[in-house]
Design a protein around this motif. Structure first.
Motif, PDB file in Angstrom:
ATOM      1  N   ARG A 256      -1.946  -2.387  -5.497  1.00  0.00           N
ATOM      2  CA  ARG A 256      -1.282  -3.683  -5.393  1.00  0.00           C
ATOM      3  C   ARG A 256      -0.062  -3.553  -4.471  1.00  0.00           C
ATOM      4  NH1 ARG A 256      -1.571  -9.194  -5.965  1.00  0.00           N
ATOM      5  NH2 ARG A 256       0.123 -10.059  -7.198  1.00  0.00           N
ATOM      6  N   LEU A 257       0.523  -2.360  -4.390  1.00  0.00           N
ATOM      7  CA  LEU A 257       1.734  -2.167  -3.590  1.00  0.00           C
ATOM      8  C   LEU A 257       1.402  -1.479  -2.262  1.00  0.00           C
ATOM      9  CD1 LEU A 257       4.330  -1.061  -6.280  1.00  0.00           C
ATOM     10  CD2 LEU A 257       3.628  -3.356  -5.601  1.00  0.00           C
ATOM     11  N   GLY A 259       3.373  -0.096  -0.101  1.00  0.00           N
ATOM     12  CA  GLY A 259       4.078   1.159   0.127  1.00  0.00           C
ATOM     13  C   GLY A 259       3.346   2.345  -0.491  1.00  0.00           C
ATOM     14  N   GLU A 267      -6.620   4.154   4.019  1.00  0.00           N
ATOM     15  CA  GLU A 267      -6.604   3.016   4.931  1.00  0.00           C
ATOM     16  C   GLU A 267      -6.720   1.694   4.191  1.00  0.00           C
ATOM     17  OE1 GLU A 267      -8.807   5.446   8.510  1.00  0.00           O
ATOM     18  OE2 GLU A 267      -9.899   4.751   6.765  1.00  0.00           O
TER      19      GLU A 267
ATOM     20  N   PHE B   8      -2.922  -8.349  11.281  1.00  0.00           N
ATOM     21  CA  PHE B   8      -2.000  -7.487  10.541  1.00  0.00           C
ATOM     22  C   PHE B   8      -2.760  -6.490   9.670  1.00  0.00           C
ATOM     23  CE2 PHE B   8       0.250  -6.603   6.583  1.00  0.00           C
ATOM     24  CZ  PHE B   8       1.348  -5.951   7.083  1.00  0.00           C
ATOM     25  N   ASP B  12      -2.555  -2.569   9.931  1.00  0.00           N
ATOM     26  CA  ASP B  12      -1.974  -1.893   8.785  1.00  0.00           C
ATOM     27  C   ASP B  12      -2.942  -0.878   8.177  1.00  0.00           C
ATOM     28  OD1 ASP B  12       0.306  -1.748   7.101  1.00  0.00           O
ATOM     29  OD2 ASP B  12      -0.865  -2.656   5.493  1.00  0.00           O
ATOM     30  N   GLY B  13      -4.231  -1.091   8.389  1.00  0.00           N
ATOM     31  CA  GLY B  13      -5.229  -0.252   7.739  1.00  0.00           C
ATOM     32  C   GLY B  13      -5.611   0.974   8.540  1.00  0.00           C
ATOM     33  N   ARG B  16      -4.931   5.110  13.631  1.00  0.00           N
ATOM     34  CA  ARG B  16      -5.495   5.518  14.924  1.00  0.00           C
ATOM     35  C   ARG B  16      -5.067   4.550  16.015  1.00  0.00           C
ATOM     36  NH1 ARG B  16      -9.846   5.263  11.377  1.00  0.00           N
ATOM     37  NH2 ARG B  16     -10.345   7.254  10.411  1.00  0.00           N
ATOM     38  N   GLU B  19      -7.719   2.227  17.633  1.00  0.00           N
ATOM     39  CA  GLU B  19      -8.134   1.077  16.826  1.00  0.00           C
ATOM     40  C   GLU B  19      -7.093  -0.020  16.836  1.00  0.00           C
ATOM     41  OE1 GLU B  19      -9.289   2.237  12.898  1.00  0.00           O
ATOM     42  OE2 GLU B  19     -10.671   3.752  13.671  1.00  0.00           O
ATOM     43  N   VAL B  78      10.833  -0.945  -6.908  1.00  0.00           N
ATOM     44  CA  VAL B  78       9.518  -0.313  -7.098  1.00  0.00           C
ATOM     45  C   VAL B  78       8.579  -0.702  -5.950  1.00  0.00           C
ATOM     46  CG1 VAL B  78       7.493  -0.194  -8.585  1.00  0.00           C
ATOM     47  CG2 VAL B  78       9.782  -0.237  -9.600  1.00  0.00           C
ATOM     48  N   VAL B  79       8.657  -1.958  -5.565  1.00  0.00           N
ATOM     49  CA  VAL B  79       7.832  -2.431  -4.451  1.00  0.00           C
ATOM     50  C   VAL B  79       8.405  -1.899  -3.130  1.00  0.00           C
ATOM     51  CG1 VAL B  79       6.936  -4.466  -3.253  1.00  0.00           C
ATOM     52  CG2 VAL B  79       7.211  -4.491  -5.741  1.00  0.00           C
ATOM     53  N   GLU B  84       7.479  -8.520   0.222  1.00  0.00           N
ATOM     54  CA  GLU B  84       6.292  -8.197  -0.580  1.00  0.00           C
ATOM     55  C   GLU B  84       6.539  -8.515  -2.056  1.00  0.00           C
ATOM     56  OE1 GLU B  84       4.957  -4.169  -0.111  1.00  0.00           O
ATOM     57  OE2 GLU B  84       3.316  -4.426  -1.538  1.00  0.00           O
ATOM     58  N   LEU B  88       4.311 -11.060  -4.342  1.00  0.00           N
ATOM     59  CA  LEU B  88       3.562 -10.569  -5.507  1.00  0.00           C
ATOM     60  C   LEU B  88       3.926 -11.273  -6.809  1.00  0.00           C
ATOM     61  CD1 LEU B  88       3.452  -6.698  -4.903  1.00  0.00           C
ATOM     62  CD2 LEU B  88       1.703  -8.392  -4.391  1.00  0.00           C
ATOM     63  N   GLY B 416       9.735   0.788   1.511  1.00  0.00           N
ATOM     64  CA  GLY B 416       8.430   0.773   2.167  1.00  0.00           C
ATOM     65  C   GLY B 416       7.554   1.896   1.658  1.00  0.00           C
ATOM     66  N   ARG B 417       7.117   2.724   2.580  1.00  0.00           N
ATOM     67  CA  ARG B 417       6.206   3.804   2.241  1.00  0.00           C
ATOM     68  C   ARG B 417       6.833   4.768   1.230  1.00  0.00           C
ATOM     69  NH1 ARG B 417       4.303   8.661   4.218  1.00  0.00           N
ATOM     70  NH2 ARG B 417       6.158   8.969   5.459  1.00  0.00           N
ATOM     71  N   ALA B 419       9.106   3.853  -1.157  1.00  0.00           N
ATOM     72  CA  ALA B 419       9.588   3.222  -2.383  1.00  0.00           C
ATOM     73  C   ALA B 419       9.110   4.088  -3.535  1.00  0.00           C
ATOM     74  CB  ALA B 419       9.016   1.811  -2.511  1.00  0.00           C
ATOM     75  N   ASN B 420       9.900   4.171  -4.602  1.00  0.00           N
ATOM     76  CA  ASN B 420       9.498   4.972  -5.768  1.00  0.00           C
ATOM     77  C   ASN B 420       9.747   6.464  -5.601  1.00  0.00           C
ATOM     78  OD1 ASN B 420       8.847   3.326  -7.767  1.00  0.00           O
ATOM     79  ND2 ASN B 420       6.667   3.764  -7.798  1.00  0.00           N
TER      80      ASN B 420
END
Lengths: 332, 526
Positions: A256-257, A259, A267, B8, B12-13, B16, B19, B78-79, B84, B88, B416-417, B419-420
């Motif tokens: 869900r998050l 990050g 991916e 996006f 984001d996925g 590479r 791609e 946390v997020v 975002e 949510l 972001g990446r 977080a937490n």
């Protein structure tokens, strides 16, 4: 915790009047086990009590231990208490533990979800005075989409990966999540499986769960484009590299998050969890009619404060199931 | 917006590059033209201004979600991302919309003109029409913090693929001061407009770091060396009856440097210089902090002009007499530049350093801090002026940073990446028997180390202040930094430039961390 039906000891949650522990983390004489995940069913106890549906996995994971079983809804006397097990909806065989002692009723939820996954006996609310609830996803940002919708997303993603000549690999916990995907994506059978998932799936198939055929991965490069399921740890390993071009995803409530998905380096994230989401936790707690709630593993501080504001007598139970606000060790 | 949200998701996925470029190129071929222009704008750092404060958005989101504000605030770390978190907690939309990206950008501009009740109603309506990634992107745009993990260079490459235009030419066209709301795709990308060209800078040529010293570069005679100044890289455009000053971030900063105007206007029209903006007094630069006081503001008070007078130390001449010189060798450009500029002026050539061999140059480099520089630049005399960060002809050879061993005393979770995970630490050194905090740092360790430290922090928390935890003062880190200045705003009386963690000193107990005296001694050397 007060000197009540259950209390916290260094070994884990103990029922003094019954002389047993529930999901203890250090060896005890007599353990009542909610389900087979490693942080709940640990080795080394003198005797285990669980549902008949949970027993095969326990035996598979713990070896030759002494296991007694108790059907959902049947009560048994242990010491001066009455104990019964009730569906928790978490994974096949998972149970809530109801303990009645001197007129007081306590229920320990173990891990639970309210969504019907089609494989697990659905969660049943049990009336009680005191409810011990997990709150792994006890924040309002966690709400789950319908399982049907997620399965459709997965199918579309698998198709797109195959069209690009990549092998789609989903990280899924080997007990519960994997079988949920195998059953929910029956049209993609036989799904290819990592050894750890295949072994648990075989145990569950043998006990009569309706699981479509699967195919353990022997030659990774064969059948490029067919869906593969692997435990999360395998995704960061050399095992994955043997497949050639892959598309990676994770199936977990944590997805869900954004990050967390990015940190796990997959991916794609599919939001599918064996735990209750925020509305689920609140609904489950309300349905017990309990006035006192102990919260454990998850965002306990926040969730306790929220429950208190809703009028509950709410406390934190400092268990060792998983850390405070860490998501790393705990399956989603 | 749906088409943009799909773009996006595609970007984001994947990590590479190929791609990402393919997804963008497909978008540039097929999306409606106004959406293409907005996408170019957003991916070249032209973010809309924040239309609504973050505080209001939090309040409205919590209210709409039916949760108390404290609960929203507790979920946010946390997020790890405000946009975002909002998307949510909100309930699912009950209405639909077909509005495109450009339509939403127009709506955002309109929001800025509304009174608060109308603004709130418009935001709640948008939240009730958008789901998932679209709602998240709307929030990103409305909070002005839009990033997509795609560099401007990558976007330009995709645009070149989609249009068949030359990449370098496109990079040039996309620079400058154009407004996505009123610029057409054809005008921006395809057709020539001489008026718009007049203020347009060239893409900057950026250097790579020289990690192993210059020995592998070949004969020293093929190279020129100059100081690497610690200011703001800038391009000065003198064309027609005007002058323009651009920062490397493609921001027009002319108004903030009125003291350069006389020297700029004295240059002949058709001149473009690449150089470093510095606060400069006599023969030496002032500390970066002096220049920093001037960048944050639109207009500069007279007092500040006197305290931190600006200079442009020119590195290169990109255009002369209206002709683009970028394809000529550096030696030629440099000669023309030295002829054109006077050495004592507010706009002056950055001096070329004489050296006979690499050993001699290495010795000069060691003296960089005494002239207020952070190292050397090495440039191939025969090299062209290229666009972007290219390897081979330009190298930055910085001094080794200063470093001290410091004790972590506070930890905060990242964004972001990250977080937490606990990634933002406050460090202290000893002053007598006490630990004095002197800097924060949040980069330099691996994700694995951050994970390990995060687990440690959870078990060694002494006190919590919201997202910040005071921890047992036990872990020691080597903290590196580029410069050090006295500061009355900081408890330790000093401020560091570019602090970061160099390594985790597992071997060192806290008692053996450095003392404040060590930092003070560096202070005198500046």
């Amino acid at each position: 915790m007060r000197a009540d039906v259950l209390s916290l000891t260094p070994q884990g949650l103990r029922c003094e009047a019954g002389g047993f522990h529930i999901d203890p983390w250090r060896p005890v004489a007599r353990a009542v086990i909610t389900h087979g995940h490693a942080d709940h069913a640990r080795p080394g106890h003198g005797a285990y009590l669980c549902t008949p549906e949970a027993a095969p996995v326990l035996r598979h994971r713990l070896g030759d231990v002494r296991i007694e079983t108790l059907e959902y809804g049947l009560a048994t006397g242990i010491g001066a208490t009455r104990v019964s097990l009730h569906p928790a909806g978490h994974v096949p065989g998972s149970a809530q533990v109801r303990v009645e002692s001197q007129g007081a009723v306590w229920v320990v939820s173990g891990d639970y979800k309210l969504q019907d996954d089609g494989l697990t006996a659905p969660f049943e609310p049990v009336r009680c005075d005191t409810f011990v609830s997990e709150c792994t996803f006890g924040l309002p940002v966690f709400t789950w989409p319908a399982q049907q919708a997620v399965m459709a997303e997965i199918r579309a993603w698998v198709e797109a990966a195959a069209a690009e000549g990549r092998t789609p690999v989903i990280a899924a916990y080997s007990l519960g999540k994997a079988q949920r995907l195998i059953a929910g994506l029956a049209d993609l059978a036989p799904i290819r499986t990592h050894g750890a998932i295949e072994a648990t799936t075989a145990v569950m198939r043998a006990q009569g769960l309706p699981l479509p055929p699967t195919e353990p991965v022997t030659d990774p490069k064969a059948q490029r484009g067919r869906l593969v399921l692997a435990p999360p740890a395998a995704l960061g390993s050399g095992w994955l590299r043997r497949f050639g071009p892959v598309a990676t995803a994770s199936a977990s409530g944590w997805m869900r998050l954004r990050g967390i998905r990015r940190r796990r380096g997959v991916e794609r994230g599919f939001v599918i969890s064996d735990h209750a989401d925020w509305p689920g936790l609140n609904a489950a707690i309300a349905a017990t009619g309990a006035g006192t709630v102990f919260v454990t593993h998850g965002y306990t501080g926040v969730f306790r404060r929220w429950l208190e504001a809703q009028g509950y007598d709410a406390h934190i139970l400092a268990t060792e199931f998983a850390d405070d606000d860490a998501e790393e060790e705990h399956d989603g | 917006m749906r088409r943009f949200a799909e773009l996006f998701a595609a970007l984001d996925g994947t990590t590479r590059t190929g791609e990402k470029v393919a997804a963008l190129a497909a978008f540039f071929r097929t999306a409606p033209e106004p959406d293409r222009v907005w996408t170019i704008a957003l991916l070249s750092g032209r973010r809309p201004r924040r239309a609504i404060t973050a505080t209001r958005l939090r309040e409205w989101a919590a209210e709409r979600a039916g949760i108390p504000l404290w609960l929203f605030e507790d979920a946010y770390p946390v997020v790890g991302d405000l946009a975002e978190t909002i998307s949510l907690v909100l309930p699912p939309p009950t209405q639909d919309t077909q509005r495109s990206l450009s339509g939403w950008m127009a709506e955002l501009a309109r929001l800025g003109t509304l009174e608060e009740p109308a603004r709130k109603a418009a935001v709640l309506d948008a939240w009730d029409r958008l789901a998932g990634a679209e709602r998240f992107l709307f929030n990103k745009l409305i909070t002005g913090g839009f990033r997509m993990g795609v560099s401007q260079a990558l976007m330009t490459r995709a645009l070149a693929q989609a249009t068949g235009r030359d990449e370098a030419e496109l990079a040039h066209r996309l620079m400058g001061d154009w407004d996505p709301a009123s610029t057409g795709f054809a005008a921006l990308v395809l057709t020539q407009d001489p008026a718009a060209d007049r203020a347009r800078p060239y893409p900057f040529f950026l250097a790579h770091a020289l990690d192993d010293g210059p020995d592998a570069l070949g004969p020293p005679a093929d190279w020129m060396a100059e100081w690497k100044w610690d200011g703001i890289r800038a391009q000065l455009i003198r064309r027609g009856a005007d002058w323009h000053l651009w920062s490397r971030g493609a921001e027009l900063i002319t108004e903030r440097f009125p003291d350069l105007r006389p020297a700029a206007m004295a240059l002949p029209p058709g001149t473009v210089l690449d150089g470093e903006l510095l606060a400069w007094e006599g023969d030496a630069p002032l500390p970066f902090a002096a220049l920093q006081r001037r960048i944050g503001r639109r207009s500069v008070p007279r007092k500040l002009l006197a305290e931190a007078p600006a200079a442009l130390l020119a590195y290169d001449l990109l255009e002369w007499a209206g002709a683009d010189l970028r394809a000529r060798p550096l030696s030629e450009r440099r000669q023309l530049m030295e002829d054109a500029l006077a050495s004592g002026d507010r706009i002056r050539p950055s001096p070329a350093l004489r050296f006979d061999d690499w050993a001699g140059l290495a010795a000069r480099r060691q003296a960089a801090r005494t002239v207020g520089a952070e190292g050397l630049m090495l440039k191939r005399r025969a090299g062209l002026y290229r666009a972007g960060r290219k390897r081979g002809d330009w190298w930055k050879w910085k001094l080794d940073p200063y470093s001290v061993d410091a004790v972590m005393i506070y930890a905060q979770s990242g964004h972001g990446r990250r977080a937490n995970l606990f990634t933002d630490f406050t460090f202290a050194v000893w002053e007598g028997e006490a630990l004095v905090p002197f800097t924060k740092a949040y980069s330099g360790l691996t994700d694995a180390e951050f994970r390990e430290i995060s687990a440690w922090v959870r078990k060694h928390t002494l006190e919590r202040f919201g997202p910040v935890r005071r921890v047992v003062p036990e872990l020691v880190f080597e903290v590196a930094f580029e410069g050090i200045q006295p500061s009355s705003r900081h408890k330790a009386g000093l401020a560091l430039r570019f602090p970061r963690m160099l390594r985790w000193r597992r071997d060192k107990p806290a008692a053996e961390a450095d003392r404040i005296e060590t930092l003070r001694a560096l202070l005198s050397r500046g």
